[in-house]
Scaffold this active site. Structure first.
Site, PDB file in Angstrom:
ATOM      1  N   GLY A   1      38.052  42.207  44.556  1.00 32.68           N
ATOM      2  CA  GLY A   1      38.803  42.837  43.500  1.00 32.68           C
ATOM      3  C   GLY A   1      38.154  44.276  43.423  1.00 32.68           C
TER       4      GLY A   1
ATOM      5  N   GLY B   1      33.438  60.998  54.073  1.00 31.16           N
ATOM      6  CA  GLY B   1      32.556  60.625  54.896  1.00 31.16           C
ATOM      7  C   GLY B   1      32.068  59.399  54.915  1.00 31.16           C
TER       8      GLY B   1
ATOM      9  CG  ASN C   1      34.605  42.645  40.422  1.00 25.68           C
ATOM     10  OD1 ASN C   1      34.111  43.018  39.466  1.00 25.68           O
ATOM     11  ND2 ASN C   1      35.973  43.456  40.755  1.00 25.68           N
TER      12      ASN C   1
ATOM     13  CB  SER D   1      32.300  37.558  31.127  1.00 24.40           C
ATOM     14  OG  SER D   1      32.611  38.121  29.757  1.00 24.40           O
TER      15      SER D   1
ATOM     16  CE1 TYR E   1      37.726  36.491  31.586  1.00 24.05           C
ATOM     17  CE2 TYR E   1      36.053  36.621  29.919  1.00 24.05           C
ATOM     18  CZ  TYR E   1      36.627  37.162  30.964  1.00 24.05           C
ATOM     19  OH  TYR E   1      36.013  38.364  31.472  1.00 24.05           O
TER      20      TYR E   1
ATOM     21  CB  ALA F   1      35.939  27.003  30.488  1.00 27.48           C
ATOM     22  CB  ALA F   2      36.424  30.684  34.348  1.00 24.71           C
TER      23      ALA F   2
ATOM     24  CB  ILE G   1      33.304  47.130  30.936  1.00 25.35           C
ATOM     25  CG1 ILE G   1      32.203  46.542  30.893  1.00 25.35           C
ATOM     26  CG2 ILE G   1      33.243  48.323  31.913  1.00 25.35           C
ATOM     27  CD1 ILE G   1      31.090  47.165  30.094  1.00 25.35           C
TER      28      ILE G   1
END
Length: 245
Positions: A12, A53, A89, A141, A154, A156-157, A187
């Site tokens: 990600g 570069g 991520n 998180s 969310y 739970a994961a 964020i």
């Protein structure tokens, strides 16, 4: 240059915290590979960093499907060599009612937000074990430890990522491999923008209201998370494993 000589792999990596990691990792001296599903953003990032570069490469891959993920991973490794530091991520939001949530929704969401971290471990650990060296950082998180209403599944994961990281740290330490997790708060990414806009509220006012609940008084920026992740990826954190930042 805390990652000089390393091969950093990020899932990600085209936007948000992932993009900040790709940019930060390149500036810290690493060869950087990343996967994503957004070709336009990813290719623009590669072009920008190549012109500066840096050694950077990307391939499109859906990390929620192991064979597709493996194909992309193997392609990148064939060019830059074994991955020495890896960051899981990739993820998305999912806010639902536990009764109304469907099996296929659960399966699709957990395949991306939790299972992909296991998939990355399956891909990078064999080489790391052989070389007795490596660092893995999994992005969880703040919702993995504390939450608010309507954040099922969310939280739970993200809680699952904490347990996965802790056990990998215990299992892989004997190979010289470190595994840590990072738990960002709010964020300013597309994910948080979508969260604040879903009710049709004024985005700037909603952003300020959310920031008022944070001790420092504002929402964070992606690079402010990337600095911590890159520290955990580097040898500067050589005695840290199983930690939650």
């Amino acid at each position: 240059m805390i990652l000089k000589g390393e091969h950093l792999f990020v899932t990600g990596g085209a936007a948000g915290i992932g993009e900040a990691l790709v940019i930060g990792g390149a500036k810290e001296g690493a060869k950087v590979s990343f996967v994503d599903i957004d070709d336009a953003k990813a290719n623009a990032l590669v072009e920008k960093l190549t012109k500066e570069g840096h050694q950077i490469q990307y391939t499109k891959a859906d990390v929620s499907k192991f064979e597709t993920f493996k194909t992309g991973y193997d392609k990148l490794v064939s060019t830059f060599g074994s991955v020495t530091v890896a960051v899981s991520n990739a993820g998305r939001n999912s806010y639902a009612d536990a009764v109304e949530y469907k099996d296929e929704e659960w399966n699709d969401f957990f395949a991306l937000d939790l299972k992909s971290s296991w998939y990355l471990a399956k891909l990078c650990l064999p080489d790391m074990r052989e070389k007795k060296y490596g660092s893995v950082v999994n992005i969880s998180s703040i919702h993995g430890r504390m939450s608010r209403p309507n954040f099922f599944p969310y939280s739970a994961a993200k809680g699952g990522i904490i347990g996965l990281s802790r056990n990998l740290a215990l299992d892989e330490g004997k190979y010289g491999i470190r595994v840590n997790s990072v738990h960002p708060g709010y964020i300013w990414t597309d994910m948080v923008h979508d969260l604040l806009s879903k009710n049709g509220d004024d985005i700037e006012k909603a952003k300020q209201a959310l920031g008022a609940n944070i001790p420092i008084g504002r929402i964070g920026q992606p690079d402010e998370i990337a600095y911590g992740v890159l520290y955990l990826a580097s040898d500067e954190s050589a005695f840290m494993t199983g930690s939650e930042l």
